[in-house]
Design a protein around this motif. Sequence first.
Motif, PDB file in Angstrom:
ATOM      1  N   ASN A 267      29.986  33.032  40.794  1.00 54.33           N
ATOM      2  CA  ASN A 267      29.294  32.708  39.546  1.00 54.33           C
ATOM      3  C   ASN A 267      28.010  33.539  39.443  1.00 54.33           C
ATOM      4  OD1 ASN A 267      28.430  31.573  37.200  1.00 54.33           O
ATOM      5  ND2 ASN A 267      28.362  29.472  37.946  1.00 54.33           N
ATOM      6  N   LEU A 268      28.205  34.846  39.229  1.00 51.46           N
ATOM      7  CA  LEU A 268      27.103  35.793  39.114  1.00 51.46           C
ATOM      8  C   LEU A 268      27.319  36.661  37.879  1.00 51.46           C
ATOM      9  CD1 LEU A 268      26.982  37.018  42.839  1.00 51.46           C
ATOM     10  CD2 LEU A 268      25.357  35.445  41.751  1.00 51.46           C
ATOM     11  N   GLU A 269      26.312  37.447  37.546  1.00 53.11           N
ATOM     12  CA  GLU A 269      26.454  38.396  36.453  1.00 53.11           C
ATOM     13  C   GLU A 269      27.541  39.416  36.808  1.00 53.11           C
ATOM     14  OE1 GLU A 269      24.988  38.144  33.469  1.00 53.11           O
ATOM     15  OE2 GLU A 269      24.240  36.240  34.270  1.00 53.11           O
ATOM     16  N   PRO A 270      28.226  39.988  35.800  1.00 53.58           N
ATOM     17  CA  PRO A 270      29.365  40.876  36.084  1.00 53.58           C
ATOM     18  C   PRO A 270      29.065  42.000  37.064  1.00 53.58           C
ATOM     19  CG  PRO A 270      29.276  40.383  33.739  1.00 53.58           C
ATOM     20  CD  PRO A 270      28.035  39.789  34.345  1.00 53.58           C
ATOM     21  N   GLU A 271      27.881  42.594  36.965  1.00 55.53           N
ATOM     22  CA  GLU A 271      27.559  43.734  37.813  1.00 55.53           C
ATOM     23  C   GLU A 271      27.465  43.331  39.289  1.00 55.53           C
ATOM     24  OE1 GLU A 271      26.542  44.375  33.670  1.00 55.53           O
ATOM     25  OE2 GLU A 271      25.944  42.777  35.063  1.00 55.53           O
ATOM     26  N   LEU A 282      37.553  41.035  48.189  1.00 56.00           N
ATOM     27  CA  LEU A 282      38.439  40.150  47.441  1.00 56.00           C
ATOM     28  C   LEU A 282      39.260  40.947  46.433  1.00 56.00           C
ATOM     29  CD1 LEU A 282      35.919  37.249  46.657  1.00 56.00           C
ATOM     30  CD2 LEU A 282      37.423  37.491  48.655  1.00 56.00           C
ATOM     31  N   HIS A 283      40.427  40.401  46.080  1.00 52.28           N
ATOM     32  CA  HIS A 283      41.247  41.040  45.051  1.00 52.28           C
ATOM     33  C   HIS A 283      40.728  40.718  43.656  1.00 52.28           C
ATOM     34  CE1 HIS A 283      44.052  40.509  48.520  1.00 52.28           C
ATOM     35  NE2 HIS A 283      44.409  41.734  48.188  1.00 52.28           N
ATOM     36  N   GLN A 284      40.233  39.500  43.470  1.00 47.73           N
ATOM     37  CA  GLN A 284      39.828  39.050  42.140  1.00 47.73           C
ATOM     38  C   GLN A 284      38.621  38.127  42.246  1.00 47.73           C
ATOM     39  OE1 GLN A 284      43.268  36.923  40.661  1.00 47.73           O
ATOM     40  NE2 GLN A 284      44.241  38.783  39.876  1.00 47.73           N
ATOM     41  N   THR A 285      37.817  38.101  41.187  1.00 45.49           N
ATOM     42  CA  THR A 285      36.829  37.044  40.966  1.00 45.49           C
ATOM     43  C   THR A 285      36.942  36.614  39.510  1.00 45.49           C
ATOM     44  OG1 THR A 285      35.075  38.594  40.335  1.00 45.49           O
ATOM     45  CG2 THR A 285      35.206  37.979  42.668  1.00 45.49           C
ATOM     46  N   PHE A 286      36.616  35.377  39.240  1.00 43.95           N
ATOM     47  CA  PHE A 286      36.637  34.902  37.859  1.00 43.95           C
ATOM     48  C   PHE A 286      35.536  35.582  37.045  1.00 43.95           C
ATOM     49  CE2 PHE A 286      38.444  31.072  39.978  1.00 43.95           C
ATOM     50  CZ  PHE A 286      39.663  31.066  39.328  1.00 43.95           C
ATOM     51  N   ARG A 311      34.624  47.233  35.730  1.00 41.86           N
ATOM     52  CA  ARG A 311      36.004  47.515  36.149  1.00 41.86           C
ATOM     53  C   ARG A 311      36.185  49.011  36.397  1.00 41.86           C
ATOM     54  NH1 ARG A 311      40.595  49.737  34.876  1.00 41.86           N
ATOM     55  NH2 ARG A 311      39.654  50.662  33.031  1.00 41.86           N
ATOM     56  N   ARG A 312      35.667  49.810  35.501  1.00 38.79           N
ATOM     57  CA  ARG A 312      35.823  51.259  35.645  1.00 38.79           C
ATOM     58  C   ARG A 312      35.063  51.774  36.870  1.00 38.79           C
ATOM     59  NH1 ARG A 312      38.335  53.605  31.322  1.00 38.79           N
ATOM     60  NH2 ARG A 312      38.483  52.315  29.429  1.00 38.79           N
ATOM     61  N   ARG A 313      33.980  51.097  37.218  1.00 42.36           N
ATOM     62  CA  ARG A 313      33.200  51.538  38.370  1.00 42.36           C
ATOM     63  C   ARG A 313      33.808  51.066  39.695  1.00 42.36           C
ATOM     64  NH1 ARG A 313      28.659  49.504  36.977  1.00 42.36           N
ATOM     65  NH2 ARG A 313      28.378  47.829  38.475  1.00 42.36           N
ATOM     66  N   VAL A 314      34.308  49.818  39.728  1.00 43.41           N
ATOM     67  CA  VAL A 314      34.773  49.227  40.986  1.00 43.41           C
ATOM     68  C   VAL A 314      36.290  49.272  41.117  1.00 43.41           C
ATOM     69  CG1 VAL A 314      34.790  47.118  42.377  1.00 43.41           C
ATOM     70  CG2 VAL A 314      32.750  47.756  41.095  1.00 43.41           C
ATOM     71  N   GLY A 315      37.000  49.112  39.985  1.00 44.99           N
ATOM     72  CA  GLY A 315      38.454  49.255  40.021  1.00 44.99           C
ATOM     73  C   GLY A 315      39.240  47.995  39.804  1.00 44.99           C
ATOM     74  N   ALA A 316      38.672  46.821  40.061  1.00 43.32           N
ATOM     75  CA  ALA A 316      39.406  45.564  39.906  1.00 43.32           C
ATOM     76  C   ALA A 316      39.267  45.046  38.476  1.00 43.32           C
ATOM     77  CB  ALA A 316      38.890  44.516  40.883  1.00 43.32           C
ATOM     78  N   ALA A 317      40.402  44.688  37.870  1.00 45.38           N
ATOM     79  CA  ALA A 317      40.386  44.153  36.505  1.00 45.38           C
ATOM     80  C   ALA A 317      39.812  42.738  36.495  1.00 45.38           C
ATOM     81  CB  ALA A 317      41.801  44.149  35.937  1.00 45.38           C
ATOM     82  N   PRO A 318      39.227  42.305  35.381  1.00 43.73           N
ATOM     83  CA  PRO A 318      38.728  40.930  35.295  1.00 43.73           C
ATOM     84  C   PRO A 318      39.850  39.913  35.432  1.00 43.73           C
ATOM     85  CG  PRO A 318      37.864  42.282  33.506  1.00 43.73           C
ATOM     86  CD  PRO A 318      38.953  43.081  34.166  1.00 43.73           C
ATOM     87  N   PRO A 355      43.876  42.785  29.279  1.00 43.40           N
ATOM     88  CA  PRO A 355      44.365  43.415  30.511  1.00 43.40           C
ATOM     89  C   PRO A 355      43.765  42.759  31.744  1.00 43.40           C
ATOM     90  CG  PRO A 355      42.723  44.817  29.454  1.00 43.40           C
ATOM     91  CD  PRO A 355      42.966  43.670  28.526  1.00 43.40           C
ATOM     92  N   GLY A 356      44.630  42.393  32.680  1.00 37.25           N
ATOM     93  CA  GLY A 356      44.191  41.703  33.884  1.00 37.25           C
ATOM     94  C   GLY A 356      44.905  40.378  34.029  1.00 37.25           C
ATOM     95  N   ALA A 357      44.508  39.581  35.028  1.00 37.12           N
ATOM     96  CA  ALA A 357      45.098  38.271  35.268  1.00 37.12           C
ATOM     97  C   ALA A 357      44.450  37.231  34.362  1.00 37.12           C
ATOM     98  CB  ALA A 357      44.923  37.879  36.724  1.00 37.12           C
ATOM     99  N   VAL A 358      45.198  36.152  34.093  1.00 41.13           N
ATOM    100  CA  VAL A 358      44.716  35.061  33.243  1.00 41.13           C
ATOM    101  C   VAL A 358      44.888  33.747  33.993  1.00 41.13           C
ATOM    102  CG1 VAL A 358      45.054  33.801  31.082  1.00 41.13           C
ATOM    103  CG2 VAL A 358      45.286  36.296  31.125  1.00 41.13           C
ATOM    104  N   TYR A 359      43.844  32.912  33.970  1.00 38.75           N
ATOM    105  CA  TYR A 359      43.890  31.592  34.593  1.00 38.75           C
ATOM    106  C   TYR A 359      43.731  30.543  33.501  1.00 38.75           C
ATOM    107  CZ  TYR A 359      43.833  33.705  39.183  1.00 38.75           C
ATOM    108  OH  TYR A 359      44.188  34.420  40.312  1.00 38.75           O
ATOM    109  N   VAL A 360      44.713  29.638  33.445  1.00 35.76           N
ATOM    110  CA  VAL A 360      44.769  28.599  32.414  1.00 35.76           C
ATOM    111  C   VAL A 360      44.641  27.246  33.095  1.00 35.76           C
ATOM    112  CG1 VAL A 360      46.196  27.562  30.625  1.00 35.76           C
ATOM    113  CG2 VAL A 360      46.220  30.038  30.947  1.00 35.76           C
ATOM    114  N   TYR A 361      43.822  26.390  32.553  1.00 38.19           N
ATOM    115  CA  TYR A 361      43.585  25.065  33.132  1.00 38.19           C
ATOM    116  C   TYR A 361      44.526  24.040  32.523  1.00 38.19           C
ATOM    117  CZ  TYR A 361      40.964  20.747  34.207  1.00 38.19           C
ATOM    118  OH  TYR A 361      40.593  19.491  34.620  1.00 38.19           O
ATOM    119  N   GLN A 362      45.066  23.162  33.352  1.00 35.47           N
ATOM    120  CA  GLN A 362      46.006  22.159  32.868  1.00 35.47           C
ATOM    121  C   GLN A 362      45.461  21.438  31.639  1.00 35.47           C
ATOM    122  OE1 GLN A 362      46.111  19.599  36.471  1.00 35.47           O
ATOM    123  NE2 GLN A 362      45.067  18.024  35.283  1.00 35.47           N
ATOM    124  N   GLY A 363      46.295  21.298  30.628  1.00 33.08           N
ATOM    125  CA  GLY A 363      45.892  20.668  29.379  1.00 33.08           C
ATOM    126  C   GLY A 363      45.397  21.651  28.345  1.00 33.08           C
TER     127      GLY A 363
END
Length: 526
Positions: A267-271, A282-286, A311-318, A355-363
């Motif tokens: 839970n930090l700023e994107p940069e 890690l492969h991913q962060t929210f 993403r362009r700087r580090v390589g991992a999609a959001p 583009p990237g992974a999507v996380y959906v919360y139940q309900g």
Amino acid sequence: MSDWWETAVIYEVYPRSFADSNGDGVGDLRGIIEKIPYIDSLGVEGIWLTPFQRSPQVDQGYDISDYCDVDPLFGTIADFDELLEAAHARGLKVLVDIVPNHTSIENPLFEAAVAAGPGSPERAMFHFRPGRGGSDEDPPNNWVSVFGGPAWHRVDAQSSEDADWYLHLFSPGQPDWNWENPAVADYFDGVIRFWFDRGVDGIRIDVAHGLFKAEGLPDSVSVPIVIDGLRSNPLAMNQVAVHDVYRVWRAVAEEYSPPRLLLGEVNLEPELAALYTRPDELHQTFAFAFARLGWEPAEWCSVGNRLEAVRRRVGAAPSWALENHDIVRTVTRFGGGGRGRERARAAIVALLGLPGAVYVYQGQELGLPEIDVPVEERADPMWTHGGVSRDGARIPLPWIDFVADNHGFSPAGAERPWLPIPPGWGEFAVSRQSADAASTLALFRRAAQVRRELVSSGAFSPDEGAVWSFDDGTGLLLVRRDEGVCVAIAMGDAAARLPDGTVLFSSAPLEEGLLPPDTTAWIAVR
């Protein structure tokens, strides 16, 4: 070849509110097993299970006392194995939650530390410090807990021999591990291997930016406030040493075939968050900067372009999300009522088009609103300690539209659910929405299916980026993916003209070729 998680849609299951199989009013693993066909019907690729491990449930399971067992509230380890097998039989991946920043006061290692006394090797597993003041009556520093109040608790205020306090960045029932002690790293090496050996496909890491604290635990220079995800106390999080932990965990994850996924709650700023997804971490962060947004195109555009830049700087999609068990539901956050519901429908279609992974919360797939739980019924420790309740996003799911048996959450004759189900909850029930082609559930299923087809065809590539822009006059937000698909979101009050191209999907019908307000469309642009 890309890894499965790069384009995956993952469904977050909050076990205690998903499905109750034994009638005690609390959801459990067998309830999830029974609903695996439903999860599979959504068109998602996997499930993220929030904590079900053994715990006194001070913080609804995020105070784990045994990381390698199932709490009897939710079932047995045999139930978990059956759940894993049932999910894998349908091609669904399974992620489990690991909490390495803190544990429970009922963890045997913490109990041993309390018993061993000041200065003992057992206490070196945690942050024990003598208090300040003539009688050690003041906490060791001025840090504030996320849940409110001091981030320290006296071991025994009545003792003349034990002056120690212990650090807890969350509730007093959640003492922080001391990651400066190599024994803690060894302990968690065993924990993650336990679950990887059992066959889970990945782990979600709670408070992944925590773990290490500033050397010497100095006072915070800012005025102590209730910490927003630890961000207002940089001494308590995001220390450089934490990255070495994830380099080790990444090496462990890659020992397995296929490799396991590491997903971080950062839970930090994107940069800053992006640094956790360097190639050997890690492969991913929210994408937390995105997750809490309101319905405002300028904000979506600004955050989207910041995420794209890192993403362009580090390589991992959001890893995109707009809801989880800690966040106000989008229907309510986007205005409530009918308009909030339409915006939430548009938002979930927008997520599935990014583009990237999507996380959906139940309900979320049902369009559930946030509920104002009566004060006397609230169970969240944040409410008790800090006056903020997350219970409104954790109401048990409605499976059938009949009030009897708690809308199908529990079997006949069950105890009251652990949080009260509000009147009218049946209008959101799975049974009712499954029979309605215009429902939010039906929309989600269609969108997930089209997304899968676009991923399979190569139109949604895992390597894509996107350019975000918006029209200040019309409120039309455009997200142009590298490979030629544009996600258009009408966030203003009037219908908007779309870019030239073929409409692949939309959250509502177009009106004379225009995109109605509070609607999303995917367009293959010319």
